[in-house]
Design an enzyme around this catalytic site. Sequence first.
Site, PDB file in Angstrom:
ATOM      1  N   HIS A   1       5.078  -8.436  -4.976  1.00 35.58           N
ATOM      2  CA  HIS A   1       3.784  -8.685  -4.513  1.00 35.58           C
ATOM      3  C   HIS A   1       3.410 -10.215  -4.526  1.00 35.58           C
ATOM      4  O   HIS A   1       2.444 -10.391  -5.903  1.00 35.58           O
ATOM      5  CB  HIS A   1       2.723  -7.930  -5.069  1.00 35.58           C
ATOM      6  CG  HIS A   1       2.511  -6.418  -4.577  1.00 35.58           C
ATOM      7  ND1 HIS A   1       1.839  -5.958  -3.523  1.00 35.58           N
ATOM      8  CD2 HIS A   1       3.441  -5.530  -4.916  1.00 35.58           C
ATOM      9  CE1 HIS A   1       2.223  -4.642  -3.460  1.00 35.58           C
ATOM     10  NE2 HIS A   1       3.202  -4.249  -4.301  1.00 35.58           N
TER      11      HIS A   1
ATOM     12  N   ARG B   1      13.024   3.301  -0.144  1.00 42.25           N
ATOM     13  CA  ARG B   1      11.720   3.333  -0.819  1.00 42.25           C
ATOM     14  C   ARG B   1      11.670   3.856  -2.275  1.00 42.25           C
ATOM     15  O   ARG B   1      12.517   4.749  -2.717  1.00 42.25           O
ATOM     16  CB  ARG B   1      10.828   4.041  -0.198  1.00 42.25           C
ATOM     17  CG  ARG B   1      10.334   3.763   1.392  1.00 42.25           C
ATOM     18  CD  ARG B   1       9.756   4.878   2.117  1.00 42.25           C
ATOM     19  NE  ARG B   1       8.322   5.074   1.463  1.00 42.25           N
ATOM     20  CZ  ARG B   1       7.701   6.179   1.517  1.00 42.25           C
ATOM     21  NH1 ARG B   1       8.351   7.444   2.005  1.00 42.25           N
ATOM     22  NH2 ARG B   1       6.777   6.497   0.844  1.00 42.25           N
TER      23      ARG B   1
ATOM     24  N   CYS C   1       6.226  -5.351   0.213  1.00 42.66           N
ATOM     25  CA  CYS C   1       6.178  -4.193  -0.268  1.00 42.66           C
ATOM     26  C   CYS C   1       6.258  -2.908   0.624  1.00 42.66           C
ATOM     27  O   CYS C   1       7.185  -3.052   1.624  1.00 42.66           O
ATOM     28  CB  CYS C   1       5.190  -4.038  -1.524  1.00 42.66           C
ATOM     29  SG  CYS C   1       5.515  -2.501  -2.703  1.00 42.66           S
TER      30      CYS C   1
ATOM     31  N   ILE D   1       5.807  -3.100  -7.615  1.00 42.80           N
ATOM     32  CA  ILE D   1       4.912  -1.936  -7.647  1.00 42.80           C
ATOM     33  C   ILE D   1       5.310  -0.909  -6.886  1.00 42.80           C
ATOM     34  O   ILE D   1       5.230  -0.846  -5.907  1.00 42.80           O
ATOM     35  CB  ILE D   1       3.376  -2.098  -7.599  1.00 42.80           C
ATOM     36  CG1 ILE D   1       2.769  -3.357  -8.191  1.00 42.80           C
ATOM     37  CG2 ILE D   1       2.564  -0.861  -7.810  1.00 42.80           C
ATOM     38  CD1 ILE D   1       1.358  -3.704  -8.077  1.00 42.80           C
TER      39      ILE D   1
ATOM     40  N   GLU E   1       1.152 -11.900  -3.545  1.00 42.85           N
ATOM     41  CA  GLU E   1      -0.438 -12.047  -3.483  1.00 42.85           C
ATOM     42  C   GLU E   1      -1.011 -11.721  -4.829  1.00 42.85           C
ATOM     43  O   GLU E   1      -2.299 -11.940  -5.209  1.00 42.85           O
ATOM     44  CB  GLU E   1      -1.111 -11.116  -2.260  1.00 42.85           C
ATOM     45  CG  GLU E   1      -0.961  -9.634  -2.592  1.00 42.85           C
ATOM     46  CD  GLU E   1       0.192  -8.986  -2.528  1.00 42.85           C
ATOM     47  OE1 GLU E   1       1.512  -9.700  -2.125  1.00 42.85           O
ATOM     48  OE2 GLU E   1       0.508  -7.496  -2.469  1.00 42.85           O
TER      49      GLU E   1
ATOM     50  N   SER F   1       3.507   3.346   2.721  1.00 44.22           N
ATOM     51  CA  SER F   1       3.928   3.088   3.908  1.00 44.22           C
ATOM     52  C   SER F   1       3.953   4.384   4.611  1.00 44.22           C
ATOM     53  O   SER F   1       3.675   4.184   5.873  1.00 44.22           O
ATOM     54  CB  SER F   1       5.575   2.723   3.681  1.00 44.22           C
ATOM     55  OG  SER F   1       6.155   3.588   3.010  1.00 44.22           O
TER      56      SER F   1
ATOM     57  N   GLY G   1       0.916  -1.211  -0.055  1.00 44.06           N
ATOM     58  CA  GLY G   1       0.090  -0.025   0.002  1.00 44.06           C
ATOM     59  C   GLY G   1       0.854   1.224   0.137  1.00 44.06           C
ATOM     60  O   GLY G   1       1.577   1.342  -0.811  1.00 44.06           O
TER      61      GLY G   1
HETATM   62  N1  GLN Z   1       5.829   3.031  -2.715  1.00 41.57           N
HETATM   63  C1  GLN Z   1       5.066   2.491  -1.624  1.00 41.57           C
HETATM   64  C2  GLN Z   1       5.789   3.119  -0.358  1.00 41.57           C
HETATM   65  O1  GLN Z   1       6.706   3.589  -0.236  1.00 41.57           O
HETATM   66  C3  GLN Z   1       5.027   1.027  -1.560  1.00 41.57           C
HETATM   67  C4  GLN Z   1       4.349   0.369  -2.895  1.00 41.57           C
HETATM   68  C5  GLN Z   1       3.619  -0.789  -2.630  1.00 41.57           C
HETATM   69  O2  GLN Z   1       3.390  -1.179  -1.494  1.00 41.57           O
HETATM   70  N2  GLN Z   1       3.333  -1.327  -3.603  1.00 41.57           N
HETATM   71  O3  GLN Z   1       5.132   2.915   0.602  1.00 41.57           O
END
Ligand code: GLN
Length: 192
Positions: free
Chosen positions: A171, A105, A78, A135, A173, A49, A47
């Site tokens: 990911h 990140r 992620c 992603i 999932e 962070s 998601g």
């Molecule tokens: N770019 C998001 C972050 O820095 C992580 C992306 C993801 O969970 N797919 O929190």
Amino acid sequence: MKTVGILALQGDFDKHQKMLDSLGVNVLLVKTVAELLKCGGLIVPGGESTTLSLLLKKHDMWKPVIEFAQDHPVFGTCAGLIMLSKTITREPVDTLGLIDIETARNAYGRQVDSFIDDVRLELNGKTEKYEGVFIRAPRIVSCGNGVKPLGWHNDNVVLAEQGNILVASFHPELSDDPMVHQYFLDKINQIL
Ligand code: GLN
């Protein structure tokens, strides 16, 4: 059978739920400490962070998750990996610091910030090819001595564990293959 919790404050918890449903696991979407304490393990999903970090504090779950991880497996994917990392070297965010890795990140560059590519996993003594869905993925920059790398994309570690903690920068999932989730379930079931 133990119940597996999925932190459901933000992110793609429903995709993890689908994967665990397909494996016939009891799942609980966790938004409170009381729900957390009913679980044998916890998944912290992907998601954003920065949002996850704020929501964990707002829901008074920061310390309880740290305490839960002392004797239960926790799997971060992620943004979940970011939340479990000890150190963030790029675009810092407050993290739970449960695994001794340094993480950057959004570190795969703009043009290729999302991609699918083969990763190599070494699980239970077997080398496996796996579809890695990345992603806006974090990059594991370095692992401390106590950390065991379990998967690689080129030379980058993308799956690692230390004690109860398992993290993936991709990911699992979103792939059809449940082997990474199965590995996490085995960790939960090893704990008496
Ligand atoms: N770019 C998001 C972050 O820095 C992580 C992306 C993801 O969970 N797919 O929190």
